[in-house]
Design a protein around this motif. Structure first.
Motif, PDB file in Angstrom:
ATOM      1  N   UNK A  35       0.862  -1.182   0.000  1.00 26.45           N
ATOM      2  CA  UNK A  35       0.000   0.000   0.000  1.00 26.45           C
ATOM      3  C   UNK A  35       0.900   1.235   0.000  1.00 26.45           C
ATOM      4  N   UNK A  36       0.561   2.171  -0.847  1.00 26.28           N
ATOM      5  CA  UNK A  36       1.297   3.415  -0.954  1.00 26.28           C
ATOM      6  C   UNK A  36       0.315   4.576  -0.874  1.00 26.28           C
ATOM      7  N   UNK A  37       0.838   5.763  -0.611  1.00 22.41           N
ATOM      8  CA  UNK A  37      -0.002   6.947  -0.619  1.00 22.41           C
ATOM      9  C   UNK A  37       0.769   8.125  -1.193  1.00 22.41           C
ATOM     10  N   UNK A  38      -0.012   9.040  -1.729  1.00 21.14           N
ATOM     11  CA  UNK A  38       0.598  10.231  -2.312  1.00 21.14           C
ATOM     12  C   UNK A  38      -0.323  11.417  -2.091  1.00 21.14           C
ATOM     13  N   UNK A  39       0.201  12.409  -1.395  1.00 19.93           N
ATOM     14  CA  UNK A  39      -0.522  13.657  -1.184  1.00 19.93           C
ATOM     15  C   UNK A  39      -0.068  14.661  -2.236  1.00 19.93           C
ATOM     16  N   UNK A  40      -0.893  15.639  -2.559  1.00 18.27           N
ATOM     17  CA  UNK A  40      -0.522  16.636  -3.576  1.00 18.27           C
ATOM     18  C   UNK A  40       0.815  17.296  -3.248  1.00 18.27           C
ATOM     19  N   UNK A  41       1.704  17.309  -4.239  1.00 20.10           N
ATOM     20  CA  UNK A  41       3.005  17.930  -4.062  1.00 20.10           C
ATOM     21  C   UNK A  41       4.038  17.046  -3.397  1.00 20.10           C
ATOM     22  N   UNK A  42       3.624  15.852  -2.987  1.00 21.43           N
ATOM     23  CA  UNK A  42       4.556  14.936  -2.326  1.00 21.43           C
ATOM     24  C   UNK A  42       4.868  13.739  -3.212  1.00 21.43           C
ATOM     25  N   UNK A  43       5.965  13.069  -2.915  1.00 24.39           N
ATOM     26  CA  UNK A  43       6.283  11.842  -3.611  1.00 24.39           C
ATOM     27  C   UNK A  43       5.428  10.699  -3.061  1.00 24.39           C
ATOM     28  N   UNK A  94      -2.729   0.516  -4.159  1.00 24.15           N
ATOM     29  CA  UNK A  94      -2.163  -0.797  -3.887  1.00 24.15           C
ATOM     30  C   UNK A  94      -1.273  -1.204  -5.067  1.00 24.15           C
ATOM     31  N   UNK A  95      -0.338  -2.082  -4.778  1.00 26.37           N
ATOM     32  CA  UNK A  95       0.629  -2.505  -5.786  1.00 26.37           C
ATOM     33  C   UNK A  95       0.966  -3.972  -5.580  1.00 26.37           C
ATOM     34  N   UNK A  96       1.372  -4.621  -6.668  1.00 26.10           N
ATOM     35  CA  UNK A  96       1.696  -6.047  -6.600  1.00 26.10           C
ATOM     36  C   UNK A  96       2.858  -6.367  -7.527  1.00 26.10           C
TER      37      UNK A  96
END
Length: 125
Positions: A35-43, A94-96
């Motif tokens: 599981x990953x997350x990304x907020x605006x302006x962030x990696x 999500x990633x696999x």
């Protein structure tokens, strides 16, 4: 391979959400899932990962609050998120990947080949 996230939404600080990631077309017997997350302006940052050898990994910022799990019979990955904070606001992905090696960083995006489209989580104070 298709990954479809669901379960995002808007909650108040301290609340909980459970994200789901349904996989289709994944025929490999071994896996790395994340599981990953990304907020605006962030990696994009890794939140939690698990592989078929039973190894799990969590970002320090979510340890003790988030739990990754999977239901292999349903081909579904979950992320239980408790005690949510405004800083957890982001698009969650999500990633696999079918590779499982001891040196793989489960929290690194480069580990993964397949990605979902994301589900938005918004936490208000």
């Amino acid at each position: 391979v298709q990954l479809l996230e669901s379960g995002g939404g808007s909650v108040q600080s301290g609340g909980s959400l459970r994200l789901s990631c349904a996989a289709s077309g994944y025929t490999y017997t071994r896996y790395s899932l994340g599981w990953f997350r990304q907020a605006p302006g962030n990696e994009r940052e890794g939140v939690a990962g698990v592989n078929s050898d039973g190894r799990t990994s969590y970002a320090d910022s979510v340890k003790g609050r988030f739990t990754i799990s999977q239901d292999n019979a349903k081909n579904t990955l979950y992320l239980q998120m408790n005690s949510l904070k405004p800083d957890d606001t982001a698009m969650y992905y999500c990633a696999a990947d079918p590779r499982v090696d001891w040196w793989h960083n489960l929290l690194s995006p480069v580990t993964y080949t397949y990605w979902g489209q994301g589900t938005q989580v918004t936490v208000s104070s």
